[in-house]
Design a protein around this motif. Structure first.
Motif, short mmCIF file in Angstrom:
data_model
loop_
_atom_site.label_atom_id
_atom_site.label_comp_id
_atom_site.label_asym_id
_atom_site.label_seq_id
_atom_site.Cartn_x
_atom_site.Cartn_y
_atom_site.Cartn_z
N GLU A 92 -0.06 6.44 -29.82
CA GLU A 92 0.81 6.11 -30.94
C GLU A 92 2.28 6.28 -30.53
O GLU A 92 3.11 5.42 -30.81
N LEU A 93 2.58 7.38 -29.86
CA LEU A 93 3.95 7.65 -29.44
C LEU A 93 4.41 6.62 -28.41
O LEU A 93 5.54 6.12 -28.47
N ASN A 94 3.52 6.27 -27.49
CA ASN A 94 3.88 5.27 -26.47
C ASN A 94 4.22 3.93 -27.10
O ASN A 94 5.17 3.26 -26.70
N GLU A 95 3.43 3.57 -28.10
CA GLU A 95 3.67 2.29 -28.77
C GLU A 95 5.05 2.28 -29.44
O GLU A 95 5.80 1.33 -29.31
N ILE A 96 5.36 3.37 -30.11
CA ILE A 96 6.66 3.46 -30.79
C ILE A 96 7.80 3.44 -29.77
O ILE A 96 8.80 2.74 -29.94
N MET A 97 7.63 4.20 -28.66
CA MET A 97 8.71 4.31 -27.68
C MET A 97 8.94 3.03 -26.90
O MET A 97 10.02 2.81 -26.40
N HIS A 98 7.91 2.20 -26.78
CA HIS A 98 8.08 1.00 -25.99
C HIS A 98 8.49 -0.21 -26.80
O HIS A 98 8.73 -1.27 -26.25
N ASN A 99 8.62 -0.03 -28.09
CA ASN A 99 9.14 -1.11 -28.93
C ASN A 99 10.67 -1.04 -28.90
O ASN A 99 11.26 -0.09 -29.40
N LYS A 100 11.26 -2.04 -28.29
CA LYS A 100 12.71 -2.01 -28.06
C LYS A 100 13.52 -2.14 -29.36
O LYS A 100 14.75 -2.09 -29.33
N LYS A 101 12.82 -2.32 -30.45
CA LYS A 101 13.55 -2.41 -31.73
C LYS A 101 13.74 -1.03 -32.35
O LYS A 101 14.45 -0.89 -33.34
N ASN A 102 13.06 -0.04 -31.80
CA ASN A 102 13.08 1.28 -32.43
C ASN A 102 14.11 2.22 -31.83
O ASN A 102 14.46 2.12 -30.65
#
Ligand SMILES: Nc1ncnc2c1ncn2[C@@H]1O[C@H](COP(=O)(O)OP(=O)(O)OP(=O)(O)O)[C@@H](O)[C@H]1O
Ligand SMILES: [Mg+2]
Length: 141
Positions: A92-102
């Motif tokens: 879950e954290l990886n997904e959030i961190m790799h979204n360049k919009k976040n």
């Protein structure tokens, strides 16, 4: 950058000025023992980013809080209660961190050190005396 602050307000001001430099996709990691000012610093970042209703209590059953501000998605992660990172949370954290919009702000970032991205801003807070903290900010490319 290394700086000694003499009050919580001064710590927040440093955070506000750092917030102006955070770009989309930015990850800010806060390191420091209990009571060194991670939450004070987070409040400054939030203020600088325009978040008004930041909840600063360490949540019991969630590590991740989402704030939408204009077109920005800001994730506030507080791992205070985390004992050990499991696979699901890591995903879950990886997904959030790799979204360049976040934009991501992580308190107790050392608890997920193994999955922190290379490109990030580290903020290390250290207790000097009751009113003073040493703040070290390192921007990793
Ligand atoms: N120069 C300073 N900068 C930041 N906080 C300071 C400073 N001097 C004193 N303080 C006090 O230190 C405390 C910092 O608390 P804060 O909740 O931000 O720490 P924390 O690192 O988030 O702790 P925890 O790990 O327990 O959540 C506050 O009570 C604040 O008033
Ligand atoms: Mg805190």
């Amino acid at each position: 950058m290394n700086k000694v602050t003499k009050s919580p307000k001064e710590t927040q001001e440093i955070a506000i000025s750092l917030s102006k430099k955070i770009k989309k996709g930015g990850v800010v990691c806060l390191f420091g023992n209990l009571g060194t000012g991670k939450t004070i610093f987070t409040k400054g970042l939030a203020e600088g980013l325009g978040i008004e209703n930041l909840s600063i209590k360490s949540p019991t059953y969630t590590y991740i809080r989402h704030h939408k501000i204009k077109d920005q998605n800001v994730y506030h992660i507080d791992l205070y209660r985390l004992k050990q990172i499991d696979e699901l949370l890591a995903l879950e954290l990886n997904e959030i961190m790799h979204n360049k919009k976040n934009i991501i702000i992580i308190e107790w970032a050392d608890r997920m050190e193994s999955i922190l991205p290379k490109k990030r801003i580290d903020v290390e807070l250290e207790y000097l005396d009751d009113d003073s903290r040493e703040i070290k900010i390192t921007e990793h490319e």
